[in-house]
Design an enzyme around this catalytic site. Structure first.
Site, PDB file in Angstrom:
ATOM      1  N   TYR A 206      33.444  20.329  82.101  1.00 38.65           N
ATOM      2  CA  TYR A 206      32.849  21.667  81.797  1.00 38.65           C
ATOM      3  C   TYR A 206      32.555  22.441  83.182  1.00 38.65           C
ATOM      4  CZ  TYR A 206      30.074  25.165  79.572  1.00 38.65           C
ATOM      5  OH  TYR A 206      29.431  26.425  79.135  1.00 38.65           O
TER       6      TYR A 206
ATOM      7  N   GLN B  58      29.658  24.658  72.066  1.00 36.75           N
ATOM      8  CA  GLN B  58      31.023  24.477  71.288  1.00 36.75           C
ATOM      9  C   GLN B  58      32.166  23.877  72.478  1.00 36.75           C
ATOM     10  OE1 GLN B  58      29.074  27.153  71.578  1.00 36.75           O
ATOM     11  NE2 GLN B  58      30.094  29.168  72.477  1.00 36.75           N
TER      12      GLN B  58
ATOM     13  N   THR C 105      19.531  24.021  87.788  1.00 37.16           N
ATOM     14  CA  THR C 105      19.572  23.558  89.267  1.00 37.16           C
ATOM     15  C   THR C 105      18.002  23.733  89.656  1.00 37.16           C
ATOM     16  OG1 THR C 105      21.717  24.899  89.480  1.00 37.16           O
ATOM     17  CG2 THR C 105      20.210  24.518  91.586  1.00 37.16           C
TER      18      THR C 105
ATOM     19  N   HIS D  15      19.692  30.759  91.003  1.00 38.87           N
ATOM     20  CA  HIS D  15      20.330  30.180  89.667  1.00 38.87           C
ATOM     21  C   HIS D  15      20.063  30.489  88.411  1.00 38.87           C
ATOM     22  CE1 HIS D  15      21.454  27.299  93.215  1.00 38.87           C
ATOM     23  NE2 HIS D  15      22.449  27.608  92.465  1.00 38.87           N
TER      24      HIS D  15
ATOM     25  N   GLU E  51      16.973  17.762  92.772  1.00 36.52           N
ATOM     26  CA  GLU E  51      18.633  17.690  92.767  1.00 36.52           C
ATOM     27  C   GLU E  51      19.067  18.120  94.208  1.00 36.52           C
ATOM     28  OE1 GLU E  51      20.291  21.330  90.661  1.00 36.52           O
ATOM     29  OE2 GLU E  51      22.504  20.400  91.176  1.00 36.52           O
ATOM     30  N   HIS E  52      18.550  18.933  94.706  1.00 38.43           N
ATOM     31  CA  HIS E  52      18.999  19.329  96.181  1.00 38.43           C
ATOM     32  C   HIS E  52      17.677  19.312  97.095  1.00 38.43           C
ATOM     33  CE1 HIS E  52      21.318  22.330  93.722  1.00 38.43           C
ATOM     34  NE2 HIS E  52      22.409  21.974  94.536  1.00 38.43           N
TER      35      HIS E  52
ATOM     36  N   GLU F   2      20.765 -22.281  72.599  1.00 36.00           N
ATOM     37  CA  GLU F   2      20.505 -21.092  72.174  1.00 36.00           C
ATOM     38  C   GLU F   2      20.450 -20.869  70.686  1.00 36.00           C
ATOM     39  OE1 GLU F   2      21.615 -18.363  76.104  1.00 36.00           O
ATOM     40  OE2 GLU F   2      23.340 -18.424  74.429  1.00 36.00           O
TER      41      GLU F   2
ATOM     42  N   HIS G  14      29.793 -21.077  69.739  1.00 35.66           N
ATOM     43  CA  HIS G  14      30.025 -20.890  70.960  1.00 35.66           C
ATOM     44  C   HIS G  14      30.366 -22.221  71.621  1.00 35.66           C
ATOM     45  CE1 HIS G  14      28.772 -16.814  70.478  1.00 35.66           C
ATOM     46  NE2 HIS G  14      28.943 -16.543  71.978  1.00 35.66           N
TER      47      HIS G  14
HETATM   48  N1  LIG Z   1      23.344  20.470  88.414  1.00 34.49           N
HETATM   49  C1  LIG Z   1      24.161  21.004  88.621  1.00 34.49           C
HETATM   50  O1  LIG Z   1      24.965  20.301  89.388  1.00 34.49           O
HETATM   51  C2  LIG Z   1      24.342  22.378  88.294  1.00 34.49           C
HETATM   52  C3  LIG Z   1      23.877  23.266  87.839  1.00 34.49           C
HETATM   53  N2  LIG Z   1      24.292  24.457  87.450  1.00 34.49           N
HETATM   54  C4  LIG Z   1      23.503  25.146  86.439  1.00 34.49           C
HETATM   55  O2  LIG Z   1      24.367  25.636  85.099  1.00 34.49           O
HETATM   56  C5  LIG Z   1      23.809  26.604  84.521  1.00 34.49           C
HETATM   57  C6  LIG Z   1      24.916  27.397  84.277  1.00 34.49           C
HETATM   58  O3  LIG Z   1      24.228  28.359  83.204  1.00 34.49           O
HETATM   59  P1  LIG Z   1      25.028  29.473  82.558  1.00 34.49           P
HETATM   60  O4  LIG Z   1      25.316  30.524  83.563  1.00 34.49           O
HETATM   61  O5  LIG Z   1      24.293  29.874  81.363  1.00 34.49           O
HETATM   62  O6  LIG Z   1      26.492  29.038  81.847  1.00 34.49           O
HETATM   63  P2  LIG Z   1      26.875  27.781  81.096  1.00 34.49           P
HETATM   64  O7  LIG Z   1      28.332  28.025  80.951  1.00 34.49           O
HETATM   65  O8  LIG Z   1      26.286  26.505  81.075  1.00 34.49           O
HETATM   66  O9  LIG Z   1      26.521  28.259  79.555  1.00 34.49           O
HETATM   67  C7  LIG Z   1      26.819  29.485  78.939  1.00 34.49           C
HETATM   68  C8  LIG Z   1      26.888  29.195  77.356  1.00 34.49           C
HETATM   69  O10 LIG Z   1      25.747  28.817  77.003  1.00 34.49           O
HETATM   70  C9  LIG Z   1      25.520  29.257  75.456  1.00 34.49           C
HETATM   71  N3  LIG Z   1      24.370  29.726  75.208  1.00 34.49           N
HETATM   72  C10 LIG Z   1      23.783  30.790  75.659  1.00 34.49           C
HETATM   73  N4  LIG Z   1      22.546  31.070  75.050  1.00 34.49           N
HETATM   74  C11 LIG Z   1      22.499  30.169  73.750  1.00 34.49           C
HETATM   75  C12 LIG Z   1      21.708  29.862  72.775  1.00 34.49           C
HETATM   76  N5  LIG Z   1      20.446  30.735  72.911  1.00 34.49           N
HETATM   77  N6  LIG Z   1      21.949  28.926  71.932  1.00 34.49           N
HETATM   78  C13 LIG Z   1      23.087  28.293  72.210  1.00 34.49           C
HETATM   79  N7  LIG Z   1      24.114  28.472  73.218  1.00 34.49           N
HETATM   80  C14 LIG Z   1      23.735  29.283  73.751  1.00 34.49           C
HETATM   81  C15 LIG Z   1      26.685  30.176  75.333  1.00 34.49           C
HETATM   82  O11 LIG Z   1      27.894  29.535  74.275  1.00 34.49           O
HETATM   83  C16 LIG Z   1      27.510  30.088  76.756  1.00 34.49           C
HETATM   84  O12 LIG Z   1      28.841  30.102  76.440  1.00 34.49           O
HETATM   85  C17 LIG Z   1      22.569  27.319  85.374  1.00 34.49           C
HETATM   86  O13 LIG Z   1      21.426  26.719  84.926  1.00 34.49           O
HETATM   87  C18 LIG Z   1      22.809  26.457  86.901  1.00 34.49           C
HETATM   88  O14 LIG Z   1      21.488  26.335  87.499  1.00 34.49           O
HETATM   89  C19 LIG Z   1      25.320  24.974  87.946  1.00 34.49           C
HETATM   90  C20 LIG Z   1      25.836  24.263  89.060  1.00 34.49           C
HETATM   91  C21 LIG Z   1      25.704  22.973  89.113  1.00 34.49           C
HETATM   92  O1  LIG Z   2      23.119  23.048  91.142  1.00 27.29           O
HETATM   93  C1  LIG Z   2      24.130  23.122  91.799  1.00 27.29           C
HETATM   94  O2  LIG Z   2      24.530  22.357  92.501  1.00 27.29           O
HETATM   95  C2  LIG Z   2      24.377  24.479  91.930  1.00 27.29           C
HETATM   96  O3  LIG Z   2      23.730  25.156  92.752  1.00 27.29           O
HETATM   97  C3  LIG Z   2      25.820  24.791  92.154  1.00 27.29           C
HETATM   98  S1  LIG Z   2      26.187  26.544  92.353  1.00 27.29           S
HETATM   99  O4  LIG Z   2      25.586  27.001  93.558  1.00 27.29           O
HETATM  100  O5  LIG Z   2      25.682  26.913  91.099  1.00 27.29           O
HETATM  101  O6  LIG Z   2      27.763  26.685  92.319  1.00 27.29           O
HETATM  102 ZN   LIG Z   3      23.859  26.869  94.045  1.00 27.44          ZN
END
Ligand SMILES: NC(=O)C1=CN([C@@H]2O[C@H](COP(=O)(O)OP(=O)(O)OC[C@H]3O[C@@H](n4cnc5c(N)ncnc54)[C@H](O)[C@@H]3O)[C@@H](O)[C@H]2O)C=CC1
Ligand SMILES: O=C(O)[C@@H](O)CS(=O)(=O)O
Ligand SMILES: [Zn+2]
Length: 437
Positions: free
Chosen positions: A119, A181, A227, A252, A319-320, A407, A412
């Site tokens: 994803y 989806q 994040t 983020h 996380e970081h 047992e 067995h």
């Molecule tokens: N933990 C990690 O390693 C990382 C975390 N992240 C996090 O990923 C996230 C990215 O988020 P987004 O930009 O939103 O992109 P995303 O691709 O995760 O989500 C977008 C999708 O959310 C769905 N959506 C939006 N509102 C909705 C609702 N109310 N109900 C159901 N579905 C809904 C839509 O279908 C849309 O396609 C951020 O929170 C970021 O911090 C990003 C990179 C690394």
């Molecule tokens: O959670 C993470 O690692 C993100 O910060 C990666 S990014 O900066 O959104 O690409």
């Molecule tokens: Zn980042």
């Protein structure tokens, strides 16, 4: 502990989780029942996208043609670093065989999952780097089939740079589907994709919850949701840099926690004074996210000692985790709970997020208490095997028969009995569980 909150958060990563879960469960049920058509209908409703879902080779080439040459070079640079680090991780794990007793050999080997679903988030920002992190590691691990899902923009589809990157890193199939989806398409094998054995990659709370609910039916890397970032800083830290790093992470999303943990009141107060100006200076959308994250989720915590700072940090399990303090070796040895560690002012979270080579798909919401981030190891099944000579099996058979009878597992026990009778005719064995204690 003598900790003092100079700023306390009103919300945490656990806020609103019940509501998210209900939304995701409903969408998953709808897609499982309705298949491709249901996923397409939800994509139209949520992402206002009605274009092609499975990208053809011509669409991939057209997307690549839109990416500037300089950006392609940067993506290749980051891909090369992530690939080489992943290859080194592969080397850190080796198959082995071990002779437990003369003639009785057991072994361990790693086998990659066959189908990986990656994803790549793209709602708020276009997470090109997430395509590098997920697809490259799946490829280096040896997965046969890699499907990528990423959210389309209305009328446009997936960001061309994400398409170029996924293709460069080794995706076999790219689907223009985001959110629940997208995850459902990977898990259920929609739009001609093989059902994923493992789904990896970060996303918002809906994506992370969908993976969590599907776990068991399909493997997942970890809970990688919104994040979060924590900075440990002492009086030697540069307040301007600490503030910039906190704001850089708060952008983020509205629900991205950031923490400053320090033993210097002076540093804390200077950072608190600088942050609002840095947020105000961001472009519109980034400012909105960072302002909300800072208002609702940020904390500034004053501690009495560096040991106390480390304890607070381990309890948050960020996380970081960044350390801008003296004696970096002490911190590297002492800290126990984090997804990825950034030691010293000369490195920063954004380096790891985009290009330095370590993976940016990392555990959020405290999951760093029990797991690290995405690596080739997440795609590998560590399995075991055994093989024995007849003579070597004797002692194991006797012990197996007795333990099984103790047992109450007579069936067995008899699988051992029958072998002892066949391999050692004429010999008598005491195979009852009862005996001297
Ligand atoms: N933990 C990690 O390693 C990382 C975390 N992240 C996090 O990923 C996230 C990215 O988020 P987004 O930009 O939103 O992109 P995303 O691709 O995760 O989500 C977008 C999708 O959310 C769905 N959506 C939006 N509102 C909705 C609702 N109310 N109900 C159901 N579905 C809904 C839509 O279908 C849309 O396609 C951020 O929170 C970021 O911090 C990003 C990179 C690394
Ligand atoms: O959670 C993470 O690692 C993100 O910060 C990666 S990014 O900066 O959104 O690409
Ligand atoms: Zn980042």
């Amino acid at each position: 502990m003598t900790i003092e909150y100079l700023k306390k958060a009103g919300r945490t990563s656990q806020t609103d989780t019940a509501e998210t879960r209900a939304t995701v469960e409903k969408l998953l049920a709808e897609i499982e029942a309705g298949g491709d058509e249901a996923a397409r209908r939800i994509a139209i409703a949520l992402d206002r996208y009605d274009g092609s879902i499975v990208l053809g080779r011509d669409e991939i080439e057209a997307a690549a043609a839109k990416v500037p040459a300089k950006l392609k070079d940067d993506i290749r640079f980051a891909h090369d670093n992530v690939r080489r680090f992943a290859e080194r991780q592969m080397q850190s794990l080796s198959d082995f065989e071990y002779e437990l007793s003369p003639g009785f050999v057991a072994g361990q080997k790693s086998i990659p999952c066959r189908a990986a679903g990656c994803y790549v988030p793209g709602g708020r920002y276009s997470h090109v780097a997430s395509a590098i992190m997920t697809v490259t590691t799946a490829q280096v691990a040896g997965c046969d089939n890699i499907t990528v899902c990423s959210p389309p923009r209305p009328e446009i589809g997936i960001n061309p740079a994400i398409v170029f990157t996924a293709d460069l890193c080794g995706a076999d199939r790219i689907l223009a589907l985001g959110g629940v989806q997208g995850v459902a398409a990977l898990a259920f094998g929609l739009f001609g994709a093989p059902p994923a054995d493992i789904i990896v990659g970060p996303g918002n709370q809906f994506v992370a919850e969908a993976k969590r609910i599907l776990f068991g039916r399909v493997g997942i890397d970890m809970f990688a949701g919104p994040t979060d970032s924590l900075i440990l800083a002492d009086a030697s830290a540069d307040a301007e840099i600490v503030a910039a790093d906190l704001v850089g992470q708060a952008e983020h999303g509205y629900n991205s926690p950031v923490w400053l943990v320090t033993d210097s009141r002076d540093l804390a107060e200077r950072v608190l004074a600088i942050v609002p100006g840095l947020i105000a200076d961001l472009p519109d959308a980034n400012r909105t996210s960072a302002a909300a994250a800072w208002r609702d989720y940020a904390e500034v915590i004053l501690c009495g000692s560096r040991e106390e700072m480390a304890t607070v940090s381990d309890d948050e399990a960020p996380e970081h985790l960044t350390v801008q303090a003296q004696d970096l070796d002490w911190w590297r040895d002492r800290l126990k709970c984090y997804g990825s560690l950034f030691l010293g002012e000369e490195t920063t979270v954004a380096y790891g997020d985009k290009a330095s080579g370590t993976n940016h798909v990392l555990p959020t919401s405290g999951a760093a208490r029990y797991t690290g981030g995405l690596s080739v190891h997440k795609y590998l099944k560590i399995v075991t095997w055994q093989q024995a000579t007849r003579a070597a099996s004797k002692d194991v058979a006797i012990a197996t028969a007795r333990i099984s009878r103790l047992e109450g597992m007579e069936g067995h026990a008899r699988t051992a009995d029958i072998r002892l009778r066949k391999y050692f005719p004429g010999e008598n064995f005491d195979l009852s569980a009862a005996g001297d204690s």
